[in-house]
Design a protein around this motif. Structure first.
Motif, PDB file in Angstrom:
ATOM      1  N   PHE A 313       4.615   1.171 -11.772  1.00 55.03           N
ATOM      2  CA  PHE A 313       5.039  -0.207 -11.530  1.00 55.03           C
ATOM      3  C   PHE A 313       4.046  -0.909 -10.602  1.00 55.03           C
ATOM      4  O   PHE A 313       3.641  -2.059 -10.846  1.00 55.03           O
ATOM      5  CB  PHE A 313       6.439  -0.221 -10.928  1.00 55.03           C
ATOM      6  CG  PHE A 313       6.893  -1.558 -10.411  1.00 55.03           C
ATOM      7  CD1 PHE A 313       7.365  -2.530 -11.281  1.00 55.03           C
ATOM      8  CD2 PHE A 313       6.842  -1.848  -9.049  1.00 55.03           C
ATOM      9  CE1 PHE A 313       7.769  -3.770 -10.810  1.00 55.03           C
ATOM     10  CE2 PHE A 313       7.248  -3.079  -8.571  1.00 55.03           C
ATOM     11  CZ  PHE A 313       7.718  -4.044  -9.458  1.00 55.03           C
ATOM     12  N   LEU A 314       3.621  -0.204  -9.545  1.00 55.40           N
ATOM     13  CA  LEU A 314       2.696  -0.798  -8.575  1.00 55.40           C
ATOM     14  C   LEU A 314       1.334  -1.089  -9.202  1.00 55.40           C
ATOM     15  O   LEU A 314       0.653  -2.038  -8.799  1.00 55.40           O
ATOM     16  CB  LEU A 314       2.523   0.136  -7.375  1.00 55.40           C
ATOM     17  CG  LEU A 314       3.784   0.423  -6.545  1.00 55.40           C
ATOM     18  CD1 LEU A 314       3.457   1.415  -5.425  1.00 55.40           C
ATOM     19  CD2 LEU A 314       4.363  -0.856  -5.966  1.00 55.40           C
ATOM     20  N   ALA A 315       0.956  -0.292 -10.195  1.00 56.02           N
ATOM     21  CA  ALA A 315      -0.354  -0.461 -10.829  1.00 56.02           C
ATOM     22  C   ALA A 315      -0.485  -1.802 -11.533  1.00 56.02           C
ATOM     23  O   ALA A 315      -1.606  -2.239 -11.853  1.00 56.02           O
ATOM     24  CB  ALA A 315      -0.607   0.675 -11.812  1.00 56.02           C
ATOM     25  N   GLN A 316       0.622  -2.476 -11.775  1.00 53.01           N
ATOM     26  CA  GLN A 316       0.577  -3.786 -12.436  1.00 53.01           C
ATOM     27  C   GLN A 316       0.142  -4.897 -11.481  1.00 53.01           C
ATOM     28  O   GLN A 316      -0.166  -6.003 -11.916  1.00 53.01           O
ATOM     29  CB  GLN A 316       1.961  -4.141 -12.984  1.00 53.01           C
ATOM     30  CG  GLN A 316       2.550  -3.119 -13.937  1.00 53.01           C
ATOM     31  CD  GLN A 316       3.964  -3.479 -14.326  1.00 53.01           C
ATOM     32  OE1 GLN A 316       4.261  -4.608 -14.730  1.00 53.01           O
ATOM     33  NE2 GLN A 316       4.873  -2.517 -14.190  1.00 53.01           N
ATOM     34  N   PHE A 317       0.087  -4.563 -10.168  1.00 57.16           N
ATOM     35  CA  PHE A 317      -0.216  -5.585  -9.169  1.00 57.16           C
ATOM     36  C   PHE A 317      -1.567  -5.300  -8.522  1.00 57.16           C
ATOM     37  O   PHE A 317      -1.991  -4.152  -8.420  1.00 57.16           O
ATOM     38  CB  PHE A 317       0.877  -5.607  -8.095  1.00 57.16           C
ATOM     39  CG  PHE A 317       2.245  -5.941  -8.617  1.00 57.16           C
ATOM     40  CD1 PHE A 317       2.677  -7.255  -8.665  1.00 57.16           C
ATOM     41  CD2 PHE A 317       3.072  -4.940  -9.105  1.00 57.16           C
ATOM     42  CE1 PHE A 317       3.932  -7.571  -9.158  1.00 57.16           C
ATOM     43  CE2 PHE A 317       4.331  -5.241  -9.605  1.00 57.16           C
ATOM     44  CZ  PHE A 317       4.757  -6.570  -9.639  1.00 57.16           C
ATOM     45  N   PRO A 318      -2.256  -6.347  -8.081  1.00 61.29           N
ATOM     46  CA  PRO A 318      -3.538  -6.130  -7.411  1.00 61.29           C
ATOM     47  C   PRO A 318      -3.348  -5.439  -6.072  1.00 61.29           C
ATOM     48  O   PRO A 318      -2.297  -5.559  -5.427  1.00 61.29           O
ATOM     49  CB  PRO A 318      -4.079  -7.557  -7.230  1.00 61.29           C
ATOM     50  CG  PRO A 318      -2.862  -8.435  -7.254  1.00 61.29           C
ATOM     51  CD  PRO A 318      -1.913  -7.770  -8.200  1.00 61.29           C
ATOM     52  N   SER A 319      -4.354  -4.729  -5.632  1.00 56.86           N
ATOM     53  CA  SER A 319      -4.291  -4.042  -4.343  1.00 56.86           C
ATOM     54  C   SER A 319      -4.168  -5.072  -3.226  1.00 56.86           C
ATOM     55  O   SER A 319      -4.916  -6.048  -3.176  1.00 56.86           O
ATOM     56  CB  SER A 319      -5.543  -3.203  -4.132  1.00 56.86           C
ATOM     57  OG  SER A 319      -5.527  -2.625  -2.843  1.00 56.86           O
ATOM     58  N   PRO A 320      -3.231  -4.874  -2.286  1.00 59.37           N
ATOM     59  CA  PRO A 320      -3.035  -5.866  -1.226  1.00 59.37           C
ATOM     60  C   PRO A 320      -4.011  -5.739  -0.055  1.00 59.37           C
ATOM     61  O   PRO A 320      -4.209  -6.689   0.694  1.00 59.37           O
ATOM     62  CB  PRO A 320      -1.604  -5.569  -0.751  1.00 59.37           C
ATOM     63  CG  PRO A 320      -1.401  -4.134  -1.035  1.00 59.37           C
ATOM     64  CD  PRO A 320      -2.202  -3.819  -2.259  1.00 59.37           C
ATOM     65  N   PHE A 321      -4.641  -4.557   0.111  1.00 56.12           N
ATOM     66  CA  PHE A 321      -5.474  -4.311   1.286  1.00 56.12           C
ATOM     67  C   PHE A 321      -6.939  -4.566   0.954  1.00 56.12           C
ATOM     68  O   PHE A 321      -7.483  -3.980   0.011  1.00 56.12           O
ATOM     69  CB  PHE A 321      -5.291  -2.866   1.761  1.00 56.12           C
ATOM     70  CG  PHE A 321      -3.857  -2.507   2.055  1.00 56.12           C
ATOM     71  CD1 PHE A 321      -3.226  -2.974   3.193  1.00 56.12           C
ATOM     72  CD2 PHE A 321      -3.127  -1.710   1.173  1.00 56.12           C
ATOM     73  CE1 PHE A 321      -1.901  -2.648   3.465  1.00 56.12           C
ATOM     74  CE2 PHE A 321      -1.807  -1.376   1.437  1.00 56.12           C
ATOM     75  CZ  PHE A 321      -1.183  -1.855   2.586  1.00 56.12           C
TER      76      PHE A 321
END
Length: 397
Positions: A313-321
């Motif tokens: 699920f997280l892989a669908q979003f850009p890295s925040p850091f």
């Protein structure tokens, strides 16, 4: 056959006339009456002999100004409260005293504060917008028994030379009766350091001191409930942030050096369903972007396991850091402990960051809420009103 019906009917009639409520133990009746006001509690004395003196041992006292409109004047309301307290069984301990008065009545407030302190009350909730600490002072609230204190008052400023003597206080909720955007009310460090048992702090319209450089927020509801809004932290000087649990948060921080993420230990009697856990874990998409400037990210074993379970699920979003230098994991873990999707999410914008189990010497710092070397963890707990959570704001400039 008809005789049996008559016997059965007689038993039913006798059963219907039974006063089941009066047969309840005093503690349970007290709990029922805790949901009503003092006037209604006194009125129950006419129900039966059993109820005549029940109200005199009630450990939960609720006084609100709207309940005395029927009397005609507030002076009559004051008289009612005086009679209530004077006729109460003084050998019976008070657990909670609630006061919500629309108009200032100094004699009433003074009397109830004194009575609560002398009666070893454990919880005190005052909603008196017409009064402030200028009228009383922190030292007015002096008790070895009070564990929870909630004050909604008019605050002009916090006295630095005065301090409450509340060694057992675990929960403190302070709210401005009228919030003025340009009026910056700061709580001095000394007012928190002198509360040695403080575990839960909720501020509504007030601010923590400028010297705060490290902050810890522990969310005891993250796997069981959803939040109605983000926590807002406007604190340019904060460099170290530690959290227990996942929750939406917005940071107004120029440079965030260290972020330490933990999960609350599963010590509850009822373990949340897997679907609720997974849903709560996805909160990181609303949490991590607020910490995008962090240089060091520390994850415990529980956090790694939780994030791995939702890594696709997280892989669908850009890295925040975007400026990570190190991701610290516990001993026994290494780079392979993080799935490919999870590494892509955490390290995608910081390709030079390294995964380590021991930080370089120069990077080691304590991670806790610190006020002049005094640890003051800040909790968000389920029993506080939902309206508080979105506005839990610390504005430190």
């Amino acid at each position: 056959m008809e005789q049996n019906k008559e016997v059965k009917l007689s038993n039913e009639q006798q059963h219907q006339g039974e006063d089941r409520l009066s047969n309840l133990p005093d503690d349970l009746i007290h709990r029922i009456l805790s949901f009503t006001n003092a006037q209604s509690a006194v009125q129950t004395s006419v129900l039966s002999k059993r109820w005549k003196l029940i109200w005199t041992t009630l450990p939960y006292l609720n006084f609100t100004s709207s309940r005395y409109h029927f009397i005609g004047t507030f002076s009559s309301g004051l008289r009612f409260i005086c009679l209530f307290l004077s006729n109460r069984n003084h050998d019976s301990q008070i657990h909670t005293l609630n006061l919500a008065y629309e108009f200032p009545l100094a004699k009433l407030v003074d009397m109830l504060i004194t009575y609560a302190m002398l009666s070893n009350a454990e919880e005190l909730n005052f909603d008196i917008p017409g009064y402030g600490l200028d009228d009383y002072g922190l030292s007015t609230f002096s008790s070895t028994s009070i564990k929870k204190l909630s004050l909604r008052l008019h605050f002009s400023e916090f006295p630095e030379t005065d301090c409450w003597d509340l060694p057992a206080l675990e929960t403190l909720h302070l709210a401005l009766a009228i919030v003025e955007p340009d009026n910056r009310i700061i709580i001095p460090e000394s007012n928190l350091i002198c509360l040695p048992s403080l575990r839960t702090l909720v501020l509504d319209g007030l601010q923590l001191p400028d010297s705060l450089v490290s902050l810890e927020i522990i969310d005891t509801t993250s796997t069981t409930t959803s939040h109605s809004g983000p926590i807002i932290v406007l604190a340019p000087k904060i460099r170290n942030f530690s959290s227990v649990g996942f929750f939406p948060i917005t940071f107004g921080v120029c440079e965030l050096e260290n972020v330490n993420i933990k999960l609350l230990d599963s010590t509850e009697n009822e373990t949340p369903a897997l679907s609720k856990k997974l849903k709560s874990y996805t909160q990181v998409i609303h949490m991590f972007p607020g910490m995008s400037c962090a240089r060091i990210l520390t994850l415990d074993s529980g956090t790694i396991e939780a994030l791995s379970s939702v890594s696709k699920f997280l892989a669908q979003f850009p890295s925040p850091f975007y400026q990570l230098k190190h991701v610290k994991v516990p001993q026994g873990h290494n780079e392979s402990s993080l799935s490919t999707d999870l590494k892509r999410y955490i390290l995608g914008r910081s390709p030079k960051a390294t995964i380590v189990t021991i930080l370089p010497q120069a990077s080691r710092v304590p991670l806790y809420c610190i006020l002049n070397q005094a640890r003051v963890p800040i909790y968000i707990c389920q029993h506080f009103p939902e309206s508080v959570v979105p506005y839990l704001t610390f504005c430190l400039q």
